[in-house]
Design a protein around this motif. Sequence first.
Motif, PDB file in Angstrom:
ATOM      1  N   LYS A 610       9.354   2.000  77.591  1.00  0.00           N
ATOM      2  CA  LYS A 610       9.402   1.184  78.794  1.00  0.00           C
ATOM      3  C   LYS A 610       8.118   0.428  79.084  1.00  0.00           C
ATOM      4  N   CYS A 611       7.043   0.771  78.396  1.00  0.00           N
ATOM      5  CA  CYS A 611       5.798   0.036  78.592  1.00  0.00           C
ATOM      6  C   CYS A 611       5.825  -1.251  77.778  1.00  0.00           C
ATOM      7  N   ARG A 612       4.960  -2.192  78.145  1.00  0.00           N
ATOM      8  CA  ARG A 612       4.929  -3.480  77.448  1.00  0.00           C
ATOM      9  C   ARG A 612       4.684  -3.273  75.960  1.00  0.00           C
ATOM     10  N   GLU A 613       3.806  -2.348  75.617  1.00  0.00           N
ATOM     11  CA  GLU A 613       3.623  -1.952  74.220  1.00  0.00           C
ATOM     12  C   GLU A 613       3.761  -0.443  74.139  1.00  0.00           C
ATOM     13  N   CYS A 614       4.332   0.029  73.047  1.00  0.00           N
ATOM     14  CA  CYS A 614       4.581   1.461  72.888  1.00  0.00           C
ATOM     15  C   CYS A 614       3.260   2.228  72.928  1.00  0.00           C
ATOM     16  N   ILE A 615       3.190   3.249  73.777  1.00  0.00           N
ATOM     17  CA  ILE A 615       2.000   4.103  73.864  1.00  0.00           C
ATOM     18  C   ILE A 615       2.342   5.458  73.252  1.00  0.00           C
ATOM     19  N   ILE A 616       1.694   5.769  72.137  1.00  0.00           N
ATOM     20  CA  ILE A 616       1.892   7.061  71.472  1.00  0.00           C
ATOM     21  C   ILE A 616       0.863   8.025  72.020  1.00  0.00           C
ATOM     22  N   HIS A 617       1.326   9.162  72.500  1.00  0.00           N
ATOM     23  CA  HIS A 617       0.414  10.126  73.121  1.00  0.00           C
ATOM     24  C   HIS A 617      -0.492  10.774  72.092  1.00  0.00           C
ATOM     25  N   CYS A 618       0.091  11.252  70.998  1.00  0.00           N
ATOM     26  CA  CYS A 618      -0.628  11.841  69.876  1.00  0.00           C
ATOM     27  C   CYS A 618      -1.171  13.247  70.128  1.00  0.00           C
ATOM     28  N   ASP A 619      -1.030  13.788  71.319  1.00  0.00           N
ATOM     29  CA  ASP A 619      -1.543  15.143  71.563  1.00  0.00           C
ATOM     30  C   ASP A 619      -0.670  15.850  72.600  1.00  0.00           C
ATOM     31  N   VAL A 620       0.636  15.870  72.347  1.00  0.00           N
ATOM     32  CA  VAL A 620       1.572  16.522  73.270  1.00  0.00           C
ATOM     33  C   VAL A 620       1.490  18.030  73.070  1.00  0.00           C
ATOM     34  N   LYS A 621       1.187  18.740  74.140  1.00  0.00           N
ATOM     35  CA  LYS A 621       1.105  20.207  74.118  1.00  0.00           C
ATOM     36  C   LYS A 621       1.086  20.679  75.568  1.00  0.00           C
ATOM     37  N   PRO A 622       1.348  21.959  75.818  1.00  0.00           N
ATOM     38  CA  PRO A 622       1.387  22.448  77.207  1.00  0.00           C
ATOM     39  C   PRO A 622       0.104  22.188  77.981  1.00  0.00           C
ATOM     40  N   ASP A 623      -1.031  22.171  77.293  1.00  0.00           N
ATOM     41  CA  ASP A 623      -2.304  21.923  77.975  1.00  0.00           C
ATOM     42  C   ASP A 623      -2.342  20.533  78.590  1.00  0.00           C
ATOM     43  N   ASN A 624      -1.611  19.585  78.021  1.00  0.00           N
ATOM     44  CA  ASN A 624      -1.621  18.205  78.501  1.00  0.00           C
ATOM     45  C   ASN A 624      -0.401  17.870  79.342  1.00  0.00           C
ATOM     46  N   VAL A 625       0.251  18.886  79.857  1.00  0.00           N
ATOM     47  CA  VAL A 625       1.323  18.707  80.844  1.00  0.00           C
ATOM     48  C   VAL A 625       0.855  19.347  82.139  1.00  0.00           C
ATOM     49  N   LEU A 626       0.742  18.544  83.200  1.00  0.00           N
ATOM     50  CA  LEU A 626       0.272  19.053  84.484  1.00  0.00           C
ATOM     51  C   LEU A 626       1.437  19.136  85.472  1.00  0.00           C
ATOM     52  N   LEU A 627       1.290  20.003  86.450  1.00  0.00           N
ATOM     53  CA  LEU A 627       2.338  20.240  87.446  1.00  0.00           C
ATOM     54  C   LEU A 627       1.780  19.963  88.834  1.00  0.00           C
TER      55      LEU A 627
END
Length: 810
Positions: A610-627
């Motif tokens: 959905k962004c103008r250019e694709c943004i790849i996170h490259c570091d998906v893990k529980p540490d990088n998910v905030l609540l």
Amino acid sequence: MDTEMRPGSSLSIFLLFFLFSSLNIQHCGAADNLSLGQALSGNQTIVSKEGNFELGFFTPGNSRNYYIGIWYKTIPGQTVIWVANRETPVSNTSSAELKISEDGRLVLLNSSKIPVWSSNSTPSTSNSTVAVLLHTGNLVIRDGSNTTIWQSFDHPTDTVMPGCCLGLNKITGKQQSITSWEDSDNPAPGPFTGSMEPYGSNQFVLRWNGSEIYWRSGVWTGRYNPSISGSKSDTLMKFTFVNNKQRKCAMYTILDSSFITRTVIDSSGLLRQWFWVQSTQEWQTFFIEPLYQCDVYSQCGAFGICDQQKSNICRCSYGFEPASMKEWEFNVWSSGCVRKTSLRCGNKSLAGEQGDRFLEMTNMRLPANPHNLTLGSAQDCEQFCLNNCSCNAYAYVGRCSIWTGDLRNLEQLYDADSGGGTLYIRLAASDLPGSSSSHKLVISLTLSVIGGILGILCALVGLIWAFQRRKRIWMAKQVESSLIQFSYGDLQHVTKNFSERLGSGGFGSVFKGTLIDSTEVAVKKLEGLRQGEKQFRTEVRTLAVIQHVNVVRLRGFCSKGSKRLLVYEYMSGGSLDFHLFQNNSTVLGWKMRYQIILGIARGLAYLHEKCRECIIHCDVKPDNVLLDRDFCAKVADFGMAKLIGRDFSRVLTTIRGTIGYLAPEWISGLPITSKVDVYSFGMMLFELISGKRNATQSEDGSKIFFPCLAATKVIEGDIFSLLDHRLNGVADIEEVTRVCRLACWCIQESEGHRPTMGLVVQILEGVLEVSMPPLPRALQVLAQDQSQRCDHLSSIKCKDPPDQSLDFYQ
């Protein structure tokens, strides 16, 4: 004449009410309608039966005018969704009246009892005509047979509400559209409109001045519009396209009654869908189109230049000044710019006076609607424009183009942008940089400055105090803007000299801070950046336009020398890994885990698609998910690959624990695509299922790689044995099966066999069924010296599935 407001009242109460109403009609708080013989004035209102919406007189912003409008009753503040007399305000509400006329129309009378607005509905002679405010926010007029003869949803202002079908009435030929307010103080129609294309393709378009289209939603596919966020999902909203003999229109409805949303075209030309967050008591953006404000046609008005990389995106060209400085101070730029000095147009009546000349402006998006000429050279093009008194600018890019009217849609481009050209804008010679007049002005100003140095020195202490005060006020105002540029000193103050560390990682340390308006933020000090300041600012502003309920919002940045800092919204719920792996944390129930999984998937799908250019996170893990405090999941640390650049993979693989989430492409050196995030997401799903790290030790001390065990159990059908024992088996078996199968598909060795995040969302939402996955070959490689769980499956070939990218769903 029936003036009874509540059924069942006694005759005596009715007579008393009639007596008082003949003297002064009082507001009846429970009333949701206005009948023939009744009138609304002063501070009287009517409220929908459920109490959601209210209709009455209101004054927008700092205006002194009054309008009839509809707003949310239960939401703090006054969010207006519809205005009746947006072009004809009244100045006195005590004597103004909203009433049903004798012919059945809803009319607004000013203090002189002159109609200033009418519904223009079909005349009705019934004395039972009534105007009713519905629970949807729709104001309807019904005749004696209870037939709707007019409704506000057919005449929207700047807002499309759920249930409003916006499009073309094929019987009357009337095109429904939404039109922006002039500004926040004036609901009069502005220059921006949104509507369905009446006779063209089935898509929604945004226009400037009723003609120039600057955004399209994409053609209706039969299920959704490609560019409208959320139209593919049927969890919260359902999008419907109607095309029959009576009308062609599009609408959306709400599937969850607790979800409060509205879609607005604002005075800057942006289409925003807002949703109400009960926990924070504020509106948040669900989607915004177009993503870049400079893509809005004539965003900065005539002769204004749009610059996406500046905090104030609009500025005037050299030799021009704002047409209305007051409007520009409030970031309302539609009035544009005017010349400081009128053009001479070849008239050199004064001795020694020069004629007009051209200012070179490089790397510009050229204005719209040029007149193209066949001329041999740039010099011929310049001379042609100079000889034409109506010509304001020219460009020569393979051919001659001139512009004879106001220059609109000017945009300053940068090295990474494409489509730029050099524009030559016509100015009076005295306004050109380096002209003799300019030199005289500089000399005069220099002498004045030198003459005032002593006075400035005497007032130095006072100026320092005033500067600090203005800086504090500026920071307070900037807190509400989309992106704040902080100084390093600002962030030292905000974080109390970086005293409260929230955490650290391969990209730097994070500290808690508090802005001047008491908003809590998280400040990340980046480490290892080798970008230049210009490139860093470009990437940061790209990330700043990203707004999604499941993505952590970037509030601001700092770039000073080698120091690079990012300021994010603060997530009081902490990181997902804390709640999953810490013994002293609250155990997340399965329903909560499933909502977290769905939130993460939606956030990643937004970044990828959905962004103008694709943004790849490259570091998906529980540490990088905030609540947040409501345990709504938000993806954090997105865009680090863009900021770190070519050193990203080195930083990534040095982070403890991250290696277990890396897709095989990282190790093999293959090109990195968005499917690396899908792989990491799959690995994280296993941890959400088990409540443990994927690599753990059993009671006998042997190492267990959980994804290998999980993939085996999925194939065997023994799903519940994988579930976190702390849940005591309390989980939806269908959801657990769905997540387990999906996790196995996400970690397939070949990226072509993994689903996209968009399809992952559809699977989690139940739109698609996920099939039984094969056992990924990569799991055996990773687990060969840690577990022998796969050995008894000798009859199962642990290899990739056939090369069919759609095998993962049924």
